[in-house]
Design a protein around this motif. Sequence first.
Motif, mmCIF file in Angstrom:
data_model
loop_
_atom_site.group_PDB
_atom_site.id
_atom_site.type_symbol
_atom_site.label_atom_id
_atom_site.label_comp_id
_atom_site.label_asym_id
_atom_site.label_seq_id
_atom_site.Cartn_x
_atom_site.Cartn_y
_atom_site.Cartn_z
ATOM 1 N N GLY A 145 12.413 10.590 -16.036
ATOM 2 C CA GLY A 145 11.062 10.142 -16.366
ATOM 3 C C GLY A 145 11.037 8.677 -16.760
ATOM 4 N N THR A 146 12.015 8.279 -17.565
ATOM 5 C CA THR A 146 12.108 6.881 -17.998
ATOM 6 C C THR A 146 12.447 5.966 -16.831
ATOM 7 O OG1 THR A 146 12.833 7.628 -20.173
ATOM 8 C CG2 THR A 146 13.240 5.314 -19.615
ATOM 9 N N ILE A 147 13.348 6.414 -15.976
ATOM 10 C CA ILE A 147 13.743 5.606 -14.809
ATOM 11 C C ILE A 147 12.545 5.395 -13.880
ATOM 12 C CG2 ILE A 147 15.137 5.610 -12.695
ATOM 13 C CD1 ILE A 147 17.351 6.987 -14.367
ATOM 14 N N ASN A 191 0.828 -1.207 0.000
ATOM 15 C CA ASN A 191 0.000 0.000 0.000
ATOM 16 C C ASN A 191 0.863 1.258 0.000
ATOM 17 O OD1 ASN A 191 -2.262 -1.603 0.065
ATOM 18 N ND2 ASN A 191 -2.548 -1.403 2.269
ATOM 19 N N TRP A 192 1.925 1.252 0.813
ATOM 20 C CA TRP A 192 2.828 2.399 0.836
ATOM 21 C C TRP A 192 3.524 2.581 -0.512
ATOM 22 C CZ3 TRP A 192 3.081 6.410 3.887
ATOM 23 C CH2 TRP A 192 2.556 6.324 5.172
ATOM 24 N N LEU A 193 4.012 1.485 -1.102
ATOM 25 C CA LEU A 193 4.648 1.584 -2.419
ATOM 26 C C LEU A 193 3.683 2.100 -3.478
ATOM 27 C CD1 LEU A 193 6.851 -1.631 -2.613
ATOM 28 C CD2 LEU A 193 7.630 0.728 -2.498
ATOM 29 N N PHE A 194 2.461 1.615 -3.439
ATOM 30 C CA PHE A 194 1.461 2.075 -4.396
ATOM 31 C C PHE A 194 1.186 3.570 -4.224
ATOM 32 C CE2 PHE A 194 -2.997 3.070 -5.293
ATOM 33 C CZ PHE A 194 -3.005 2.836 -6.660
ATOM 34 N N VAL A 229 10.812 1.763 -12.888
ATOM 35 C CA VAL A 229 10.652 1.319 -11.493
ATOM 36 C C VAL A 229 9.173 1.053 -11.195
ATOM 37 C CG1 VAL A 229 10.860 2.053 -9.078
ATOM 38 C CG2 VAL A 229 12.751 2.428 -10.668
ATOM 39 N N SER A 230 8.307 1.939 -11.657
ATOM 40 C CA SER A 230 6.874 1.778 -11.444
ATOM 41 C C SER A 230 6.365 0.497 -12.103
ATOM 42 C CB SER A 230 6.127 2.982 -12.004
ATOM 43 O OG SER A 230 4.750 2.806 -11.903
ATOM 44 N N ASN A 231 6.768 0.258 -13.337
ATOM 45 C CA ASN A 231 6.352 -0.962 -14.029
ATOM 46 C C ASN A 231 6.933 -2.208 -13.364
ATOM 47 O OD1 ASN A 231 4.876 0.553 -15.819
ATOM 48 N ND2 ASN A 231 6.445 0.557 -17.401
#
Length: 124
Positions: free
Chosen positions: A106-108, A83-86, A112-114
């Motif tokens: 932006g790409t990095i 939940n915290w990561l989200f 990381v998000s993906n």
Amino acid sequence: MLQSQLIISPKGKLMAMRPHYLLINDQLLGVIKGNEAHVKLPPGRYKVTIRSMYKFIESSADVYIPIGESKCLTFIDKDKIWNWLFNIDLVVWFLKRILHVPEPWGTISEMVSNGFFAVWLLRI
């Protein structure tokens, strides 16, 4: 007829602050928000479900309550880290859209998000 009691309590302050649905044998009994909920039931076996206000996040347990006794059920948020990561990822995504973060950051952040999303999907 002797009544038994089911005591449902959240473990941790954060869990107590957020409301959760309480279902017994798949029937909505009410909303829990606070320290403990006390439910008087006839003795027997019950399926107790605690469902978050967020869709599809729930936990169930089969509980046997003996005659004239109390049974305590404690629930915790095992997905607190996710939940915290989200939430952090959501804030970064929102800031990236507003502030137009320059490359390569932006790409990095997108990678990381993906990556977090892929690991979460594998875990599910």
